[in-house]
Each structure stands twice: as C-alpha cells, then as structure tokens.
Write an enzyme that holds these catalytic residues in place. Sequence first.
Site, PDB file in Angstrom:
ATOM      1  N   ASP A  14       0.858  -1.183   0.000  1.00 21.10           N
ATOM      2  CA  ASP A  14       0.000   0.000   0.000  1.00 21.10           C
ATOM      3  C   ASP A  14       0.897   1.238   0.000  1.00 21.10           C
ATOM      4  O   ASP A  14       2.123   1.141  -0.202  1.00 21.10           O
ATOM      5  CB  ASP A  14      -1.015  -0.043   1.152  1.00 21.10           C
ATOM      6  CG  ASP A  14      -0.401   0.213   2.522  1.00 21.10           C
ATOM      7  OD1 ASP A  14       0.837   0.376   2.605  1.00 21.10           O
ATOM      8  OD2 ASP A  14      -1.157   0.252   3.510  1.00 21.10           O
ATOM      9  N   CYS A  71       2.940  -3.377   3.927  1.00 16.43           N
ATOM     10  CA  CYS A  71       2.106  -2.232   4.289  1.00 16.43           C
ATOM     11  C   CYS A  71       2.771  -1.604   5.511  1.00 16.43           C
ATOM     12  O   CYS A  71       3.958  -1.852   5.759  1.00 16.43           O
ATOM     13  CB  CYS A  71       0.645  -2.627   4.506  1.00 16.43           C
ATOM     14  SG  CYS A  71       0.305  -3.713   5.904  1.00 16.43           S
ATOM     15  N   THR A  73       2.380  -2.029   8.823  1.00 16.59           N
ATOM     16  CA  THR A  73       2.777  -3.051   9.797  1.00 16.59           C
ATOM     17  C   THR A  73       3.066  -4.400   9.152  1.00 16.59           C
ATOM     18  O   THR A  73       3.617  -5.287   9.811  1.00 16.59           O
ATOM     19  CB  THR A  73       1.641  -3.286  10.810  1.00 16.59           C
ATOM     20  OG1 THR A  73       0.485  -3.715  10.073  1.00 16.59           O
ATOM     21  CG2 THR A  73       1.334  -2.030  11.602  1.00 16.59           C
ATOM     22  N   HIS A 104       9.608 -24.645   7.393  1.00 14.17           N
ATOM     23  CA  HIS A 104       8.586 -25.452   8.072  1.00 14.17           C
ATOM     24  C   HIS A 104       7.176 -25.224   7.547  1.00 14.17           C
ATOM     25  O   HIS A 104       6.359 -26.139   7.576  1.00 14.17           O
ATOM     26  CB  HIS A 104       8.595 -25.158   9.582  1.00 14.17           C
ATOM     27  CG  HIS A 104       9.755 -25.782  10.290  1.00 14.17           C
ATOM     28  ND1 HIS A 104       9.824 -25.892  11.659  1.00 14.17           N
ATOM     29  CD2 HIS A 104      10.909 -26.342   9.805  1.00 14.17           C
ATOM     30  CE1 HIS A 104      10.974 -26.485  11.997  1.00 14.17           C
ATOM     31  NE2 HIS A 104      11.644 -26.753  10.896  1.00 14.17           N
ATOM     32  N   HIS A 139       6.785 -31.784   7.924  1.00 15.72           N
ATOM     33  CA  HIS A 139       6.215 -30.444   7.771  1.00 15.72           C
ATOM     34  C   HIS A 139       5.172 -30.406   6.653  1.00 15.72           C
ATOM     35  O   HIS A 139       4.229 -29.630   6.701  1.00 15.72           O
ATOM     36  CB  HIS A 139       7.315 -29.419   7.514  1.00 15.72           C
ATOM     37  CG  HIS A 139       8.351 -29.400   8.592  1.00 15.72           C
ATOM     38  ND1 HIS A 139       8.047 -29.052   9.892  1.00 15.72           N
ATOM     39  CD2 HIS A 139       9.659 -29.732   8.575  1.00 15.72           C
ATOM     40  CE1 HIS A 139       9.148 -29.147  10.627  1.00 15.72           C
ATOM     41  NE2 HIS A 139      10.134 -29.571   9.853  1.00 15.72           N
TER      42      HIS A 139
HETATM   43  C1  RB5 Z   1      -2.188   2.441   6.525  1.00 14.30           C
HETATM   44  O1  RB5 Z   1      -2.207   3.620   7.261  1.00 14.30           O
HETATM   45  C2  RB5 Z   1      -1.984   1.261   7.447  1.00 14.30           C
HETATM   46  O2  RB5 Z   1      -3.141   0.991   8.169  1.00 14.30           O
HETATM   47  C3  RB5 Z   1      -1.551   0.044   6.654  1.00 14.30           C
HETATM   48  O3  RB5 Z   1      -0.388   0.338   5.949  1.00 14.30           O
HETATM   49  C4  RB5 Z   1      -1.236  -1.219   7.424  1.00 14.30           C
HETATM   50  O4  RB5 Z   1      -0.367  -0.954   8.485  1.00 14.30           O
HETATM   51  C5  RB5 Z   1      -2.372  -2.062   7.803  1.00 14.30           C
HETATM   52  O5  RB5 Z   1      -2.226  -3.172   8.318  1.00 14.30           O
END
Ligand code: RB5
Length: 151
Positions: A14, A71, A73, A104, A139
């Site tokens: 993203d 993204c 996180t 695994h 596995h």
């Molecule tokens: C975008 O602001 C953020 O929510 C996205 O990049 C991500 O971290 C979602 O899991």
Amino acid sequence: MDQTKPTRVVLSSDHAAIELRQAIADHIAANGYEVVDIGPITAESTHYPKHGAAAAERVASGDCELGIILCGTGQGIMMAANKVKGIRCGVCSETFSAKMIRQHNNANMLSIGARVVGDSLAVEIVDTFLSTEFEGGRHATRVDMIEPQDS
Ligand code: RB5
C-alpha cells in the site's frame, strides 16, 4: 523451485511502503529474480486489502512462484493475502522467522511492515526468505492441514 529459470516474484504494497517495495524490487532483480511489481506506484492513500489480494492471486494462479507484500505493519496486507486459497503468508520482522516460514510452513508469500523494520533489515529478511527451501517431510503433512477442508 525450478532452478533452470529465474524465480518469478510478485511484489505489491500500500502507500506506506512504496519506497521500500521499490528498493526490494531493485535488489532482488539485481540478484537474478524475475520481478513482477504490480504497484501501486504513487504514494496516494490506498487500501491494503486489494493489493494483498492481487499479489496473492498471482501466486495462487501459478503466474508467480513467490510473493512479497508490504504495508505499514505488514499485518493487514498479510491477512488479505491469506484469504486467497493456497496462500501461506507470514509477517516477518527478523530473519529467523523468514527462514522458518519457508523451511517449516512452506510460505509462498512474505509480508513486511515498512513502519516496523528498517530498510536494511527488510532486505535481509527478503534475502533469507528467498534463499530458504521447504524441508518437506513431517512439515508437509502439517502444511497440508492448513488448507480448509471441504465439508
Ligand atoms: C495504513 O495507514 C496502514 O493501516 C496500513 O499500511 C497497514 O499498516 C495495515 O495493516
């Protein structure tokens, strides 16, 4: 993996990870991988589920062998990818997990949080993921159990 041709790797993200995704794409292309970068290319705010699903479809269809998605996180885009049948995607913030999800879990996609790890570590995580093979054996039995069973 078929060693006679370059491994095709789909990349997507993203808006939170555009620059890191492009750095990873350049890095793995320089290392001989065939990169299929499906964008987006601008930093305009977008929705991670559609990019995770689009990358996952490339892997699930067999068009690409592996996928790398990012993204903020790494979590949301991983969740979207794992909704696609046949996808096994893990979020990694260190190299040990990147190795183990291949060895695994036979992960076919890697997710990274661009707001969690620094660029150099992200590249190390990618290199570890791409250079590790599935061990099979016991596995494989467990990995087979991950797929939803038809009832
Ligand atoms: C975008 O602001 C953020 O929510 C996205 O990049 C991500 O971290 C979602 O899991």
